[in-house]
Scaffold this active site. Structure first.
Site, short mmCIF file in Angstrom:
data_model
loop_
_atom_site.label_atom_id
_atom_site.label_comp_id
_atom_site.label_asym_id
_atom_site.label_seq_id
_atom_site.Cartn_x
_atom_site.Cartn_y
_atom_site.Cartn_z
N LEU A 129 0.87 -1.18 0.00
CA LEU A 129 0.00 0.00 0.00
C LEU A 129 0.90 1.22 0.00
O LEU A 129 1.87 1.29 0.77
CB LEU A 129 -0.90 0.03 1.24
CG LEU A 129 -2.19 -0.78 1.24
CD1 LEU A 129 -2.96 -0.54 2.54
CD2 LEU A 129 -3.08 -0.42 0.05
N ASP A 130 0.61 2.20 -0.84
CA ASP A 130 1.40 3.42 -0.90
C ASP A 130 1.33 4.16 0.44
O ASP A 130 0.35 4.02 1.18
CB ASP A 130 0.88 4.34 -2.01
CG ASP A 130 1.06 3.73 -3.39
OD1 ASP A 130 2.01 2.95 -3.57
OD2 ASP A 130 0.24 4.03 -4.28
N PRO A 131 2.35 4.97 0.76
CA PRO A 131 2.35 5.69 2.04
C PRO A 131 1.10 6.55 2.26
O PRO A 131 0.62 6.67 3.40
CB PRO A 131 3.60 6.57 1.94
CG PRO A 131 4.52 5.78 1.07
CD PRO A 131 3.63 5.13 0.04
N ARG A 181 -5.14 4.77 -8.20
CA ARG A 181 -4.75 6.15 -8.52
C ARG A 181 -4.69 6.37 -10.03
O ARG A 181 -5.02 7.45 -10.53
CB ARG A 181 -3.43 6.54 -7.85
CG ARG A 181 -2.26 5.60 -8.06
CD ARG A 181 -1.12 5.94 -7.10
NE ARG A 181 -0.21 4.83 -6.92
CZ ARG A 181 1.03 4.81 -7.37
NH1 ARG A 181 1.52 5.85 -8.02
NH2 ARG A 181 1.79 3.77 -7.16
#
Length: 307
Positions: free
Chosen positions: A43-45, A185
């Site tokens: 998971l992206d930050p 995204r």
């Protein structure tokens, strides 16, 4: 100091913003004092929400959780795009929203993005090209050709009751259920492009992975309290929960012994063909192994993984 015995199971972490998945693994390892800890996909930050973390023997089923369907709640902002396709990147393109956008336009875009679609992974991603991750190229300012791929978007729902959207920057929220490898995204950027404006993902929360929901998730603070009080069992999901998305077969005791030993054997007539990885359970509900049809021996099955 609380002494933990050997743990096996899945912690459903509610990942906070600002942490990478690797950060979460390192923190959980320290908290449970175990090295055998693994996550189930990055998971992206900037992204929060459900991050299943496998402990002990449960690391053997991590890949099957990773491959399962996921659900997200996201927010798109129209008006500018960024290098990372989310709010943390540098602005690439700006264009004020100079007209009202009707609800029906957004619903049409969402319907066109439902089903099997083609995506090109963003430069700031973990996809490998020529043995290096794309974000390694991106950090050095190197643009490389990225292989497009098909992904599955099962459903997208607009989470906004407005009939018309106005303003120089327009935001709207949506819920999406999708398969492995879908970049939400990038989906947000595509929504903007189809509406005629640069866009980025301004918020994103993962609300489900397989059968693990945000309601199952705990924060680091809650996890720490449970460990301190010796109540880890309250939130630790059994290893069997990690294969809930796989076909499942229950075998009798005699076959169960052979499965535990990793035997290749003739599939009993009453068992369906194992065209894909299949979870083998004992009659007492214990997960024994993952099996699949043997590639070169008709009517036989072979172990993919012994649990």
């Amino acid at each position: 100091m609380v002494i933990l015995t050997e743990l096996n199971g899945v912690i459903i972490l509610n990942k906070p913003t600002g942490f990478t998945s690797h950060d979460c693994i390192m923190k959980v390892r320290k908290m449970v004092r175990m090295k055998r800890v693994g996550h189930t996909g990055t998971l992206d930050p900037d992204v929060t929400g459900v991050l299943p973390i496998c402990i002990g023997r449960s690391t053997k089923v991590a890949e099957y959780i990773t491959d399962a369907g996921k659900e997200y709640v996201g927010e798109v902002t129209l008006g500018f795009s960024t290098t990372t396709e989310d709010r943390s990147g540098d602005i690439v393109q700006m264009k004020k929203v100079n007209r009202a956008i009707d609800r029906s336009e957004i619903l049409l875009v969402l319907s066109k993005l439902t089903g099997t679609i083609t995506q090109t992974p963003p430069m700031f991603s973990a996809v490998k090209v020529n043995g290096k991750r794309l974000y390694d190229y991106a950090l050095k300012g190197i643009e490389v050709d990225r292989p497009s791929r098909e992904v599955q978007v099962y459903d997208i729902e607009l989470l906004d009751e407005r009939e018309a959207f106005t303003g120089e920057e327009i935001k709207f929220s949506f819920r999406v259920s999708c398969g492995k490898g879908t970049y939400v995204r990038t989906l947000a950027v595509t929504m903007g492009e189809m509406l005629g404006f640069p866009a980025h993902m301004s918020k994103l929360e993962r609300t489900r992975v397989a059968n693990f929901a945000i309601s199952d998730a705990v924060s680091f603070e809650q996890l720490g309290t449970l460990i301190e009080n010796g109540n880890m069992a309250e939130i630790l999901k059994p290893i069997e929960a990690g294969v809930s998305n796989l076909p499942q077969v229950i075998v009798e005791a005699e076959i169960a012994k052979r499965v535990k030993n990793g035997a290749v054997f003739v599939s009993p007539a009453e068992i369906e063909p194992m065209n894909t990885p299949t979870a083998i359970f004992s009659q007492t509900g214990e997960l024994l192994a993952i099996y699949q049809d043997h590639p070169s021996k008709p009517n036989k099955v072979k172990p993919v993984k012994i649990i």
